[in-house]
Design a protein around this motif. Structure first.
Motif, short mmCIF file in Angstrom:
data_model
loop_
_atom_site.label_atom_id
_atom_site.label_comp_id
_atom_site.label_asym_id
_atom_site.label_seq_id
_atom_site.Cartn_x
_atom_site.Cartn_y
_atom_site.Cartn_z
N GLY A 116 33.92 34.46 47.58
CA GLY A 116 34.53 33.96 46.46
C GLY A 116 35.04 35.68 46.16
O GLY A 116 35.70 35.89 45.73
N CYS A 117 34.23 36.78 46.45
CA CYS A 117 35.40 37.29 45.59
C CYS A 117 36.20 38.26 45.93
O CYS A 117 37.17 38.18 45.81
CB CYS A 117 34.10 39.04 46.01
N ILE A 118 36.54 37.95 48.14
CA ILE A 118 37.91 38.23 48.31
C ILE A 118 39.00 37.17 48.20
O ILE A 118 39.73 37.93 47.63
CB ILE A 118 37.34 37.76 49.53
N GLU A 119 38.48 36.30 47.43
CA GLU A 119 39.02 34.63 47.32
C GLU A 119 39.67 35.28 46.08
O GLU A 119 41.49 35.12 45.04
CB GLU A 119 38.63 33.66 47.59
N LEU A 120 38.86 36.30 44.16
CA LEU A 120 39.40 35.79 44.09
C LEU A 120 40.64 36.97 44.07
O LEU A 120 41.78 36.67 42.70
CB LEU A 120 38.43 36.43 42.90
N LEU A 121 40.15 37.94 44.62
CA LEU A 121 41.25 39.09 45.29
C LEU A 121 42.04 39.11 45.50
O LEU A 121 43.97 38.79 45.22
CB LEU A 121 40.95 40.09 45.93
N HIS A 122 42.68 37.30 46.43
CA HIS A 122 43.39 36.87 46.97
C HIS A 122 44.21 36.20 45.26
O HIS A 122 45.61 36.11 45.95
CB HIS A 122 43.68 36.05 48.15
N ARG A 123 43.94 35.79 45.37
CA ARG A 123 44.63 34.51 44.08
C ARG A 123 45.29 35.53 43.26
O ARG A 123 46.18 34.65 42.27
CB ARG A 123 43.21 33.55 43.75
N GLY B 58 43.13 52.24 36.86
CA GLY B 58 44.00 51.08 37.05
C GLY B 58 43.41 50.39 38.11
O GLY B 58 43.94 49.24 39.17
N ALA B 59 41.63 50.70 38.46
CA ALA B 59 40.77 50.33 39.84
C ALA B 59 40.95 48.54 38.93
O ALA B 59 40.94 48.17 38.24
CB ALA B 59 40.25 50.62 39.73
N VAL B 60 40.35 47.51 39.80
CA VAL B 60 40.41 46.53 40.15
C VAL B 60 38.71 46.39 40.03
O VAL B 60 38.58 46.73 41.32
CB VAL B 60 41.04 45.96 41.33
#
Lengths: 293, 293
Positions: free
Chosen positions: B151-158, B225-227
């Motif tokens: 879920g974490c990675i998917e959020l970053l992708h989207r 600027g970090a995510v």
């Protein structure tokens, strides 16, 4: 009088010798107490010269500590099934406590299929994904810690390098990562996609280089006083050598020795430790199956 | 007119909705093409209120996308064997494609034994050590990626956050580590033994906080600027709430929003994504077993 500071050399050969002596004593105690001799089976497929040398060294190491060594040499054109048959035989053989498949396998074989066939209780290499998973997870313990990371950490322990809370960098994405994490280091992993490997590496108190690139880690990558464990063993051309080549690590030793506080040499650093850990894992396996403490 | 920069809010709820819509379409396509409906079985032992809520939410989520949900509610004083019997039944039931054991289990049960009993082909949580191992290894693929890291990675992708070559910090030693590493980030892990967590965290372009400490990550931990992906869901006292508490993340949201470029809120960030990924893993499992593409 020079004040040129120079790093301590971490003598993997000497430490490995010490560990082999400890194993020799344990193997003999086990044999005398319950009549069991630990056994390691090595499967070599094909006739790669380097692989043959590795297998011979492992066999010699077994003999030196009193571990039985069994060997299966299969021709290059063997089928996957033939290799699997050997593994199956060793899986069922109670005198075999460890099984090692020498890599690389011929390209017509599926490495994963073959490695997965080794019973996890005999996977003294520690490469079974179930072992790697347990190594990575909190609260789980692997049956065997893979030999190379185990050897790296053992070197740090025997040289009294404190790991807990220290920043460690692992260069190259190997299965080494799990070990310093278990020892409570703050671990970063640097790999080929890392945009600033020097900068990240320079932040580390402990550098573990396992990338397979000769002399990649230079002076400016190293924080003064850092401890360096060099896993790389790379052949580079050397006209002065009768063999035409010499072995160097992933770290430029001549530069590292000037700025680090301690460095493993190549050869004579991690290499001998890896073999010693293989012997230790075989002993652990035999002790476990016979409930011998 | 103020120029006060403020971070983008990463809307996990909206993304999860979008993913659930995609899953709904796939579930319906599968049902119409081959007559198979994916099924998720959830096992709940005891009467913890929070666990009951989680299970209810998962059940509702299944219904919303057309996945069958089965539920076993066992009393607190059940034996380990009784739980194992349910797992065994679901393991053998072809209408069940995913099995989820709600944690924590009552303290008289061995969690490892129970989790290990779930067939790896149905371990949609992705917690089986064999899955974790494959996730950690190069060249191996897990059957299921654990829901939270996925879920974490998917959020970053989207949200089009590039990961490759970026420095990522995972705070807390969870199984999340493997995912950003697979995406070619340079990953560091910060934990309770890390001597300078602020400093290490401040070096990261992407911060994934999964430590379970309310508001631990403060403004001075964050590189401008970090995510930030905040996995933590911590109840803290709140006299203004009718429930007497509110949920906060591991990151101090009010401070983060001032310095980061993007932040997930709590609630409404990672939480809904985790459930969406559970549905997705169940769909993947059903597709795999029926060879449906």
């Amino acid at each position: 009088m020079t004040t040129d500071s120079s790093a301590k050399v971490i003598d993997g050969k000497a430490v490995a010798k010490q560990i082999r002596d400890e194993i020799t004593a344990e193997v003999s105690r086990m044999r005398e107490s319950i009549g069991v001799i630990p056994g390691l089976a090595v499967i070599l497929v094909g006739d790669r010269k380097d692989s043959a040398t590795y297998v011979r060294n492992k066999k010699k190491a077994c003999e030196s500590v009193g571990i039985n060594s069994l060997e299966a040499n299969l021709p290059e054109d063997s089928t996957e099934e033939e290799v699997l048959n050997y593994i199956s035989g060793y899986n069922d053989d109670p005198s075999v406590h460890g099984i090692l498949v020498q890599l690389p396998l011929p390209s017509h074989m599926n490495e994963q299929n073959i490695l997965n066939a080794v019973r996890i209780e005999k996977d003294v290499d520690g490469f079974h994904p179930l072992n790697i998973g347990r190594l990575a997870m909190r609260g789980r313990d692997p049956l065997f810690v893979p030999c190379t990371p185990k050897g790296c950490i053992e070197l740090l322990h025997r040289y009294d390098v404190s790991i807990k809370g220290k920043r460690a960098v692992v260069i190259g994405r190997s299965n080494i990562v799990g070990m310093p994490a278990r020892e409570d280091a703050t671990v970063s992993v640097v790999h080929s996609r890392t945009s600033n490997p020097e900068e990240v590496t320079r932040q580390a108190d402990i550098i573990i280089a396992a990338v397979g690139q000769p002399n990649m880690v230079r002076e400016n990558w190293i924080k003064p006083g850092a401890v360096i464990i060099d896993v790389g063993i790379n052949p580079v051309e050397d006209p002065n050598s009768t063999r035409g080549y010499k072995l160097v690590g992933d770290v430029c030793y001549e530069e590292a020795i000037k700025v680090a506080s301690a460095v493993t040499p190549v050869p004579g650093g991690v290499g001998p430790m890896t073999i010693a850990m293989l012997l230790q894992n075989t002993l652990i396996s035999a002790k476990r199956v016979h409930n011998f403490e």
